[in-house]
Design a protein around this motif. Structure first.
Motif, short mmCIF file in Angstrom:
data_model
loop_
_atom_site.label_atom_id
_atom_site.label_comp_id
_atom_site.label_asym_id
_atom_site.label_seq_id
_atom_site.Cartn_x
_atom_site.Cartn_y
_atom_site.Cartn_z
N MET A 1 7.75 34.74 54.43
CA MET A 1 7.38 33.41 54.90
C MET A 1 7.43 33.09 56.95
O MET A 1 7.16 32.69 57.69
CB MET A 1 8.29 32.92 55.26
CG MET A 1 8.78 30.89 55.50
SD MET A 1 9.82 30.36 54.44
CE MET A 1 9.35 30.04 53.22
N GLY A 2 8.79 33.72 57.62
CA GLY A 2 9.02 33.82 58.46
C GLY A 2 10.10 32.80 59.37
O GLY A 2 10.38 32.14 58.51
N VAL A 3 10.35 33.06 60.69
CA VAL A 3 11.59 31.92 60.71
C VAL A 3 10.53 30.70 61.63
O VAL A 3 9.42 31.36 62.65
CB VAL A 3 11.72 32.39 61.78
CG1 VAL A 3 12.52 31.07 63.26
CG2 VAL A 3 12.65 34.03 62.19
N ASP A 4 10.38 29.56 60.62
CA ASP A 4 10.11 28.70 61.21
C ASP A 4 10.88 26.84 61.50
O ASP A 4 10.58 26.44 61.32
CB ASP A 4 8.51 28.18 59.27
CG ASP A 4 10.17 28.31 58.34
OD1 ASP A 4 10.89 28.52 58.42
OD2 ASP A 4 9.13 27.48 57.35
N ARG A 5 12.17 27.65 61.46
CA ARG A 5 13.12 25.70 61.36
C ARG A 5 14.50 26.01 62.11
O ARG A 5 14.60 27.60 62.49
CB ARG A 5 13.84 26.21 59.89
CG ARG A 5 12.87 25.69 58.52
CD ARG A 5 12.22 23.70 58.79
NE ARG A 5 11.70 23.45 57.55
CZ ARG A 5 10.75 23.73 57.64
NH1 ARG A 5 9.83 24.27 58.38
NH2 ARG A 5 10.22 23.67 56.37
N GLY A 37 20.82 34.24 55.38
CA GLY A 37 19.73 32.90 55.60
C GLY A 37 19.71 32.87 57.55
O GLY A 37 18.70 32.47 57.69
N VAL A 39 19.20 33.72 61.32
CA VAL A 39 17.73 34.72 61.18
C VAL A 39 18.34 35.11 63.20
O VAL A 39 19.43 36.47 63.09
CB VAL A 39 16.42 34.57 61.89
CG1 VAL A 39 15.55 35.65 62.05
CG2 VAL A 39 16.35 34.45 60.26
N THR A 56 18.34 30.08 64.28
CA THR A 56 16.77 29.94 63.61
C THR A 56 16.67 30.82 62.54
O THR A 56 18.17 31.02 61.86
CB THR A 56 15.58 31.13 64.29
OG1 THR A 56 16.46 32.11 64.15
CG2 THR A 56 14.91 30.16 65.79
N PHE A 57 16.05 30.16 61.67
CA PHE A 57 16.12 30.36 59.89
C PHE A 57 14.66 30.32 59.29
O PHE A 57 13.27 30.10 59.54
CB PHE A 57 16.66 29.26 59.43
CG PHE A 57 18.32 28.64 59.56
CD1 PHE A 57 18.85 29.44 59.39
CD2 PHE A 57 18.18 27.46 60.92
CE1 PHE A 57 20.56 28.54 59.84
CE2 PHE A 57 19.52 27.31 61.16
CZ PHE A 57 20.78 27.54 60.65
N GLU A 58 14.65 31.06 58.15
CA GLU A 58 13.15 31.74 57.38
C GLU A 58 13.53 30.13 56.06
O GLU A 58 13.76 30.14 55.17
CB GLU A 58 12.90 33.08 56.60
CG GLU A 58 12.63 33.58 57.83
CD GLU A 58 12.99 34.52 57.60
OE1 GLU A 58 12.87 35.23 56.54
OE2 GLU A 58 12.31 35.91 58.47
N GLY A 59 13.06 29.09 56.31
CA GLY A 59 12.97 27.83 55.34
C GLY A 59 14.22 26.69 55.53
O GLY A 59 15.27 27.62 55.83
N ARG A 63 18.25 27.01 56.33
CA ARG A 63 19.00 26.21 57.59
C ARG A 63 20.13 25.14 56.99
O ARG A 63 20.83 24.66 57.27
CB ARG A 63 17.51 25.44 58.40
CG ARG A 63 18.64 24.34 59.10
CD ARG A 63 17.23 23.28 59.90
NE ARG A 63 16.14 23.11 58.90
CZ ARG A 63 15.50 22.35 60.08
NH1 ARG A 63 14.97 22.34 60.90
NH2 ARG A 63 14.22 21.34 59.48
#
Length: 98
Positions: A1-5, A37, A39, A56-59, A63
């Motif tokens: 998924m990657g870091v997005d939040r 969770g 990152v 930062t978080f993955e999803g 978060r």
């Protein structure tokens, strides 16, 4: 998924409490390391009284787990003594990462 939040928390120390707030944030690193969770976790200083945290978080689940975790609890315990105002907490969507 990657870091997005992400989360950005801006903290304003009471007069004369900036150094104590900075030390508190340094100790928060150990709590962040224990969060599966989270990152990345950065604590920073903008001025003698203005500090912040950026994570930062993955999803969204990661978060939310952070928002319900040990760092906000610890901040709540010292906030009345160290903070001039309530933390300014903002959610962010990460749009690019290097």
């Amino acid at each position: 998924m990657g870091v997005d939040r992400g989360l950005l928390a801006l903290l304003e120390a009471k007069p004369g409490k900036g150094e104590e707030l900075g030390e508190f944030l340094k100790q928060g690193r150990e709590l962040a390391l224990a969060e599966e969770g989270t990152v990345t976790w950065y604590a920073f200083k903008l001025s003698d009284t203005t500090y912040g945290i950026f994570d930062t978080f993955e999803g969204e689940d990661a978060r939310q787990a952070h928002l319900n975790g040990q760092i906000p609890i610890a901040l709540g315990q010292v906030g009345a003594d160290l903070l001039a105002t309530d933390p300014d907490i903002r959610t962010a969507e990460i749009i690019a990462v290097k």
